[in-house]
Design an enzyme around this catalytic site. Structure first.
Site, PDB file in Angstrom:
ATOM      1  NE  ARG A 124       5.984  39.271  30.234  1.00 23.51           N
ATOM      2  CZ  ARG A 124       8.005  39.276  30.207  1.00 23.51           C
ATOM      3  NH1 ARG A 124       8.119  38.295  30.829  1.00 23.51           N
ATOM      4  NH2 ARG A 124       8.316  39.771  29.572  1.00 23.51           N
ATOM      5  CE  LYS A 140      26.054  43.064  23.924  1.00 28.53           C
ATOM      6  NZ  LYS A 140      26.348  41.882  23.645  1.00 28.53           N
ATOM      7  N   GLY A 173      11.601  46.620  28.503  1.00 28.27           N
ATOM      8  CA  GLY A 173      12.715  45.972  29.554  1.00 28.27           C
ATOM      9  C   GLY A 173      13.293  46.474  30.176  1.00 28.27           C
ATOM     10  N   GLY A 222      10.386  43.046  23.576  1.00 21.31           N
ATOM     11  CA  GLY A 222      10.965  42.549  22.427  1.00 21.31           C
ATOM     12  C   GLY A 222       9.992  42.606  21.564  1.00 21.31           C
TER      13      GLY A 222
HETATM   14  P1  AMP Z   1      21.073  47.191  27.258  1.00 27.14           P
HETATM   15  O1  AMP Z   1      20.011  45.541  27.499  1.00 27.14           O
HETATM   16  O2  AMP Z   1      21.695  46.914  26.068  1.00 27.14           O
HETATM   17  O3  AMP Z   1      19.158  47.635  27.040  1.00 27.14           O
HETATM   18  O4  AMP Z   1      20.864  47.626  27.670  1.00 27.14           O
HETATM   19  C1  AMP Z   1      20.879  46.949  29.477  1.00 27.14           C
HETATM   20  C2  AMP Z   1      22.523  47.455  30.774  1.00 27.14           C
HETATM   21  O5  AMP Z   1      23.201  48.545  29.851  1.00 27.14           O
HETATM   22  C3  AMP Z   1      22.194  47.036  31.665  1.00 27.14           C
HETATM   23  O6  AMP Z   1      21.904  46.552  32.256  1.00 27.14           O
HETATM   24  C4  AMP Z   1      23.389  49.037  32.285  1.00 27.14           C
HETATM   25  O7  AMP Z   1      24.022  48.690  33.306  1.00 27.14           O
HETATM   26  C5  AMP Z   1      24.079  48.354  31.360  1.00 27.14           C
HETATM   27  N1  AMP Z   1      24.698  50.230  30.464  1.00 27.14           N
HETATM   28  C6  AMP Z   1      24.015  51.229  30.482  1.00 27.14           C
HETATM   29  N2  AMP Z   1      25.172  52.496  30.712  1.00 27.14           N
HETATM   30  C7  AMP Z   1      26.143  51.266  30.038  1.00 27.14           C
HETATM   31  C8  AMP Z   1      28.337  51.769  30.286  1.00 27.14           C
HETATM   32  N3  AMP Z   1      28.331  53.361  30.771  1.00 27.14           N
HETATM   33  N4  AMP Z   1      28.538  51.209  30.885  1.00 27.14           N
HETATM   34  C9  AMP Z   1      28.220  49.587  30.264  1.00 27.14           C
HETATM   35  N5  AMP Z   1      27.191  49.222  30.770  1.00 27.14           N
HETATM   36  C10 AMP Z   1      26.438  50.425  30.635  1.00 27.14           C
END
Ligand code: AMP
Length: 392
Positions: free
Chosen positions: A34, A196, A350, A373
């Site tokens: 950054r 998610k 991110g 973000g």
């Molecule tokens: P996000 O913060 O929503 O962008 O999610 C990122 C996180 O999703 C990472 O830390 C990954 O470990 C997790 N992730 C990716 N694929 C999967 C999966 N199939 N099951 C559970 N967690 C996952």
């Protein structure tokens, strides 16, 4: 929005808002990306003979005044090293000591005020706090793309109190992301992932209006599969998003946008690096196992779609890339992005930014956004407070 290059900054006190919200460990900056991001703007201002007064927040102090653990001093030391020049640090945010240091600045010198969030008025977008900051400057410049989605005093109300300009990093972010969303070369392919669906509903809904194809991996694809009636075993599913997933699939079909889901997975008996793993098709996930990465056939499929794109945007890991047995899908997507030199390839910060850096491919894509973000808000189709303030 006027770029700082359009301003006459020589001899002027320039209040430069940056995003130096860097990770610290025992008083040492562990990732200086950054700081490097705003280095061109700082160098430009110093070279042009401005008196540069840097404003940033860092971490989440309690907002009760100075706290040593959240001091900007370590960031100032790194900046000094990168600039090859002394960077002064004021012991407070606003107040008499800061005023004296500002008054003593010579052309080309750089001063950092202490962490803006030591003052609780920063997050409240407080007009009096902004006025206290405005007294220190003749010109305001915002280069803090990573904080552009926050309507805080140093980003929002302060901009309206002085002639205001965008910094070089903010210019680049807005130019690349804006062009991608407004006039992408086609086909435009988006790759989404992460854990998610609930976090990404707005992004998916907005992208369906813009892209030609969308690849969906990561944990979120299981909600889409479950929404279509497949048994996904112990894989992560958001039950309360099944209806949203069905709606998104229907909207995509209506718009003629292909939502491409993985066709196989690396499944595991537990969420662990030492799990027993196997490769299974999307319709044969064992009821006692969970999908933790996209499988080899999906990697090939995703690669072939990515190679079709003239614009490719990626946000979200395809699997649990932090664990070796489940990093392959994310790595393969990063490699495909890096291999498509005919496309504008954009990584949305991110986790995906961290992943592409981990695989050593950050320099092989067109652009990696520095603002997780903020770039997501842009992709959602929202206006960013920083940009609204700079345009006013
Ligand atoms: P996000 O913060 O929503 O962008 O999610 C990122 C996180 O999703 C990472 O830390 C990954 O470990 C997790 N992730 C990716 N694929 C999967 C999966 N199939 N099951 C559970 N967690 C996952």
């Amino acid at each position: 929005m006027k770029s700082i290059r359009e301003a006459d900054v020589k001899g002027k006190r320039v209040l430069l808002r940056v995003d130096f919200n860097v990770p610290l460990s025992e008083g040492t900056v562990t990732d200086d990306a950054r700081i490097r991001g705003s280095l061109p703007t700082i160098k430009y201002l110093a070279d042009e003979g401005a008196k540069v007064i840097i404003l940033t927040h860092l971490g989440r102090p309690s907002g009760i005044g100075f706290e040593a653990d959240f001091s900007v001093a370590p960031a100032a030391r790194v900046l000094g090293r990168l600039l090859g020049a002394e960077v002064l640090v004021s012991p407070e945010v606003t107040g008499e000591a800061s005023q004296q240091m500002v008054d003593a600045l010579e052309n080309g010198q750089v001063l950092m005020l202490e962490n803006l969030r030591f003052d609780p008025r920063e997050k409240k977008n407080d007009v009096e706090f902004a006025a206290e900051l405005a007294k220190f400057g003749d010109i305001y410049c915002n280069d803090a793309f990573g904080a552009a989605h926050r309507a805080h005093a140093s980003i929002d109300v302060l901009a309206g109190m002085l002639p205001h300009y965008s910094g070089l990093l903010l210019d680049k972010e807005v130019e690349v992301l804006g062009a991608m969303l407004e006039s992408p070369e086609r086909p435009f392919i988006a790759i989404l992932g992460g854990s998610k669906v609930s976090d990404k509903i707005k992004i998916i809904n907005n992208l369906i209006n813009i892209v030609d194809k969308m690849l969906v991996g990561g944990g979120m694809c299981f909600t889409f599969l479950a929404a279509q009636g497949y048994d996904v075993g112990k894989s992560i599913v958001e039950e309360d998003c099944l209806e949203d997933a069905r709606n998104m699939l229907a909207k995509a079909a209506e718009k003629g946008v292909d939502i491409v889901l993985p066709i196989d997975f690396v499944v595991a008996d537990q969420f662990s690096e030492s799990a027993t793993v196997a490769i299974r098709g999307y319709d044969e996930i064992p009821s006692d196992m969970m999908g933790l990465d996209i499988g080899p056939a999906s990697c090939e499929l995703f690669k072939s779609v990515i190679m079709e794109g003239k614009t490719v945007f990626w946000n979200g890991p395809q699997g649990v890339f932090e664990m070796k047995p489940f990093e392959n899908g994310t790595r393969k997507v990063a490699e495909a992005l890096a291999a498509n030199k005919a496309a504008t390839t954009v990584v949305g910060g991110g986790d995906s930014g961290a992943a592409i850096a981990k695989f050593g491919l950050a320099d092989e894509v067109t652009f990696v956004s520095t603002g997780g973000g903020a770039s997501m808000r842009m992709v959602e189709g929202c206006e960013l407070p920083a940009i609204v303030a700079l345009n006013a």
